[in-house]
Design a protein around this motif. Structure first.
Motif, short mmCIF file in Angstrom:
data_model
loop_
_atom_site.label_atom_id
_atom_site.label_comp_id
_atom_site.label_asym_id
_atom_site.label_seq_id
_atom_site.Cartn_x
_atom_site.Cartn_y
_atom_site.Cartn_z
N CYS A 177 2.69 1.13 10.67
CA CYS A 177 2.56 0.39 9.40
C CYS A 177 3.80 -0.46 9.13
O CYS A 177 3.71 -1.53 8.54
CB CYS A 177 2.35 1.33 8.23
N PHE A 178 4.96 0.04 9.54
CA PHE A 178 6.20 -0.70 9.32
C PHE A 178 6.52 -1.66 10.47
O PHE A 178 7.61 -2.24 10.51
CB PHE A 178 7.37 0.27 9.08
N GLY A 179 5.60 -1.80 11.41
CA GLY A 179 5.79 -2.76 12.50
C GLY A 179 6.74 -2.29 13.59
O GLY A 179 7.19 -3.10 14.41
N LYS A 180 7.06 -0.98 13.59
CA LYS A 180 7.93 -0.46 14.65
C LYS A 180 7.13 -0.32 15.93
O LYS A 180 5.92 -0.13 15.90
CB LYS A 180 8.48 0.92 14.25
N GLU A 181 7.83 -0.35 17.05
CA GLU A 181 7.14 -0.15 18.33
C GLU A 181 6.66 1.29 18.42
O GLU A 181 7.37 2.22 18.05
CB GLU A 181 8.07 -0.47 19.49
N ASP A 239 2.80 -3.92 3.33
CA ASP A 239 3.15 -3.80 4.74
C ASP A 239 2.04 -4.20 5.69
O ASP A 239 2.28 -4.83 6.72
CB ASP A 239 3.56 -2.35 5.03
N VAL A 240 0.81 -3.80 5.36
CA VAL A 240 -0.30 -3.97 6.30
C VAL A 240 -1.43 -4.73 5.61
O VAL A 240 -1.79 -4.41 4.46
CB VAL A 240 -0.83 -2.60 6.78
N PHE A 241 -1.98 -5.72 6.31
CA PHE A 241 -3.15 -6.44 5.80
C PHE A 241 -4.37 -5.97 6.59
O PHE A 241 -4.41 -6.08 7.81
CB PHE A 241 -2.95 -7.95 5.96
N GLY A 242 -5.35 -5.43 5.89
CA GLY A 242 -6.57 -4.95 6.52
C GLY A 242 -7.54 -6.10 6.74
O GLY A 242 -7.94 -6.76 5.77
N VAL A 243 -7.88 -6.34 7.99
CA VAL A 243 -8.75 -7.47 8.33
C VAL A 243 -10.18 -6.97 8.41
O VAL A 243 -10.47 -6.03 9.15
CB VAL A 243 -8.32 -8.08 9.68
N ASP A 244 -11.08 -7.58 7.64
CA ASP A 244 -12.48 -7.15 7.68
C ASP A 244 -13.17 -7.81 8.88
O ASP A 244 -12.62 -8.72 9.50
CB ASP A 244 -13.18 -7.53 6.38
N VAL A 260 6.97 4.41 1.50
CA VAL A 260 5.52 4.61 1.64
C VAL A 260 4.84 3.27 1.94
O VAL A 260 4.85 2.37 1.10
CB VAL A 260 4.92 5.22 0.34
N PRO A 261 4.27 3.14 3.13
CA PRO A 261 3.63 1.86 3.46
C PRO A 261 2.39 1.60 2.60
O PRO A 261 1.70 2.54 2.21
CB PRO A 261 3.21 2.03 4.93
N ILE A 262 2.13 0.34 2.34
CA ILE A 262 0.96 -0.07 1.55
C ILE A 262 0.07 -0.99 2.39
O ILE A 262 0.54 -1.96 2.99
CB ILE A 262 1.38 -0.79 0.26
#
Ligand code: CP3
Length: 343
Positions: free
Chosen positions: A9-13, A259-264, A238-240
């Motif tokens: 969620c935080f873009g870490k590897e 943090d995260v965009f949910g793609v439909d 806390v990631p969102i």
């Protein structure tokens, strides 16, 4: 042990791309149907922490997802604000007393008064955290104020949204009053979910596509961003995840501290990556009906992996899993996501 899902969620590897499915705790699982039968009905199940905990953990154990999602429903929020919610078999959710005027919204509980009534949700979260394996994340959730308002105004699900859109264009002040009151409850409700132990927040705007692009920020997105800002100011660890369903024309205008965009599933992953991939981690987005065919599933998973390249990505469906999907095919989806991303 760290949680790969939170890292992603935080873009870490991460060693592989984590995966979960919207509506993963539900009717396609015979084990879910057995617990629901014991509970008597769906709302009883939401109100019973031991049973809600049990069905939350089922897809982790049976299907092998990397994150659990709290078992509850978005509509417990207006229910605890004082609207009378019921689920009628075969017809979905119903409120007997939809909001039509200022007095109707003034009568409802707001803020902490409403949020504090959701104790069964916080008890469920505490139970899940005792039992969920350390390396898996627990996702808590809410509906976006707009999606909640559609049920509060229409009294039920709708195909046309004509009652709430009539309000949008003829009495926008009342709609904003409803949205603002719901936003205040949601902020405190999500804060209490975090205090009870959830690791990640997802905000579902399932009915985003009902709003014209020019009006989407005013009637929905800005309230979601307000909730995210409130939570981020207090709980930056806390990631969102924001999941506004079906708004490809709004991608250029997406903003906010999350943090995260949910793609439909209606939005091509490549388009979402081009518009948002450098700013947000992307989640998604296999068309859920591909789960009816293992071949169609494998093909989509490979295509999504090709686009995302295993970076800044979480696998998911592009909306919820349907009740008649074979469990074997859901397991296949999870295995394929792990296979292509190197687990
Ligand atoms: O596994 C999970 O994703 C967690 C549980 C969850 C449920 N509802 C359980 C549920 C979540 C995250 C929700 C959110 C929810 N609820 C949304 C937003 C997500 C989305 O799918 O877009 C919405 C719009 C609702 C409102 C709602 N609840 C409707 C329209 C319905 C009836 C639809 C149907 O499938 O019959 C529900 C009931 C519901 N919520 C069920 C489940 C498992 C089915 C109840 C049952 O018959 O057992």
């Amino acid at each position: 042990m760290g949680k790969i899902f939170v890292d992603a969620c935080f873009g870490k590897e991460t060693p592989y791309t984590p995966v979960w499915m919207m509506r993963q705790a539900g009717r396609y699982l015979p084990e879910y149907m057995a617990v629901r039968a014991k509970a008597g009905n769906f709302l009883n199940l939401c109100h019973n922490p031991a049973q809600a905990c049990e069905v939350t953990l089922q897809p982790v154990d049976i299907v092998g997802v990397d994150a659990a999602i709290l078992f509850s429903d978005i509509l417990v929020i207006p229910d605890e604000m004082g609207m009378d919610l019921s689920f009628i078999k075969g017809e979905g959710p119903k409120f007997s007393d939809p909001i039509t005027c200022d007095a109707d919204i003034d009568r409802l509980l707001g803020g902490d008064e409403a949020a504090s009534k959701l104790t069964y949700v916080f008890d469920t979260i505490k139970l899940i955290k005792e039992q969920l394996s350390e390396d898996k994340a627990l996702i808590g959730f809410t509906g976006a104020p707009w999606t909640l308002a559609t049920y509060m105004i229409e009294g039920q699900g709708t195909k046309t949204y004509n009652v709430c859109k009539k309000m949008m264009y003829s009495n926008p002040e009342l709609l904003h009053k409803i949205l603002a009151k719901v936003t205040e409850v949601v902020k405190l409700y999500m804060e209490k979910q975090i205090q009870a132990g959830i690791d990640v927040v997802q905000i579902f705007d399932s009915w985003a596509a009902a709003i014209e692009t020019e009006k989407y920020d005013e009637f929905s997105w800005k309230y979601m961003v307000e909730i995210a800002d409130y939570l981020k100011s207090k709980y930056p660890h806390v990631p969102i995840i924001m999941f506004p369903k079906g708004i490809p024309a709004f991608l250029d205008k997406v903003y906010g501290n999350f943090d995260v965009f949910g793609v439909d599933w209606s939005t091509p992953m490549a388009l979402a990556k081009e518009k948002l991939g450098s700013k947000y981690v992307l989640q998604g987005n296999m068309e859920p009906c591909r789960l009816y065919s293992k071949e169609a599933t494998t093909q989509a998973v490979e295509e999504i992996q090709e686009v995302m390249g295993g970076k800044r990505h979480i696998f998911n469906l592009g909306h919820g899993i349907l009740p008649d999907v074979p469990v074997e095919n859901a397991k296949h989806f999870i295995r394929e996501c792990h296979r292509v991303s190197g687990k």
